[in-house]
Design a protein around this motif. Structure first.
Motif: not given
Length: 341
Positions: A262-278
């Motif tokens: 979350l910290a990385e994607v909030r910064s906009g540095r990385l993108d993510a595609a996710i099907d599974v969550f805690d």
């Protein structure tokens, strides 16, 4: 409302909710199950929503299970002294299969192979979406942004020639690798159980985790949930990924430190595609839902029409094989239990 108890002693017991039963078993698979029940001396198998609906389990020889099945510990197994085969409609049997099952000589099989093509296709879909910035452009369009300014969504890239790191040569990982190779990507593979020659046969270059992360445009997770893979991808590992790279997770949330991601994607540095969550379902207020550089699906990567029918067919065919005394094509052995995910 309490579940009514059935005063019966089935030999072939199917503990699968009605909606899933309809998805898994078409007419042909149901006929195979009826044939199996007849071979066990019954007119038809018994299907229930919950194991507690059956009062007498003493004659159960074949048990068909689904997600959420209770642990087959000694106490429960004592109620099923005739049990000889457990056929799971899903992939991972770790939540309910115990050492006691194998100690009693009970065979175990599962339908995970049926799920691999669908999950691999979703992984590829995610990969293409992240590379082409489809998710970012969709958000920009919905916001009414000026999309002539490509800084809004960043550079678009093609899969051909892109370095994609696959973490884990599982069934799904191998299916995904075959799709990558067909589309001329440059796959790297991280899997400590394989040799360089094994990886080469899969069309990939074997690398360490750190090298795979630092070289990749896309990192796709396909590793099992083991004690040693808990938060395999944390803040340190994410920091190794190049700016603008993407993380694809259709495997297990167990593998990723969600707070770090979350910290990385909030910064906009990385993108993510996710099907599974805690936490599933994903809470309405989760930032994963609203961030323009994140693509989400509700843990449905394996839920295709065709895949569900393959799962049911595997289970029905495995029961037939067991009745014939033939080897099980999808058997789970005791030493494999920790790797089946």
């Amino acid at each position: 409302m309490t579940t009514p108890t059935l005063m019966t002693t089935p030999a072939l017991l199917i503990v699968v909710p009605d909606a899933l039963h309809r998805e898994f078993f078409d007419a042909a698979s149901q006929q195979l199950l009826r044939t199996a029940a007849a071979a066990l001396g019954e007119a038809a198998p018994l299907r229930v929503e919950d194991l507690s609906a059956v009062d007498d389990l003493s004659k159960v020889q074949v048990l068909v299970t689904s997600w959420g099945f209770p642990r087959l510990d000694a106490e429960l197994l004592d109620r099923m002294p005739s049990l000889a085969l457990v056929a799971h409609t899903g992939a991972s049997v770790r939540p309910f299969i115990t050492d006691e099952v194998f100690a009693r000589g009970i065979h175990v099989t599962q339908a995970g192979q049926a799920m691999a093509p669908a999950v691999a296709e979703v992984s590829l879909t995610f990969t293409l979406a992240l590379l082409h910035r489809v998710h970012r452009m969709d958000h920009a369009m919905r916001r009414g942004d000026d999309c002539s300014n490509t800084d809004v969504f960043g550079p678009q890239r093609e899969l051909s020639g892109s370095v994609v790191t696959v973490i884990g040569a599982s069934r799904t990982g191998r299916a995904y690798l075959s799709l990558l190779s067909a589309l001329w990507a440059r796959p790297l593979l991280v899997d400590p159980t394989l040799t360089c020659e094994d990886a080469e046969r899969l069309g990939a270059e074997l690398v360490s985790l750190d090298e795979g992360l630092s070289r990749a445009r896309i990192v796709a997770l396909h590793a099992p949930s083991l004690p040693e893979t808990r938060h395999l991808i944390g803040a340190r590992e994410l920091a190794l990924m190049p700016d603008g790279a993407g993380l694809v997770n259709t495997a297990r949330s167990w593998l990723v430190d969600e707070a770090a991601l979350l910290a990385e994607v909030r910064s906009g540095r990385l993108d993510a595609a996710i099907d599974v969550f805690d936490e599933e379902p994903l809470p309405p207020g989760s930032d994963f839902r609203s961030l323009p550089n994140v693509l989400t699906t509700p843990h449905r990567a394996a839920g295709t029409y065709e895949g569900r029918l393959r799962q049911g067919r595997i289970v029905a065919e495995e029961i037939q094989a067991w009745l014939r005394g033939s080897p099980l094509a999808h058997a789970v052995e005791p030493h494999q239990l920790r790797f089946i995910a």
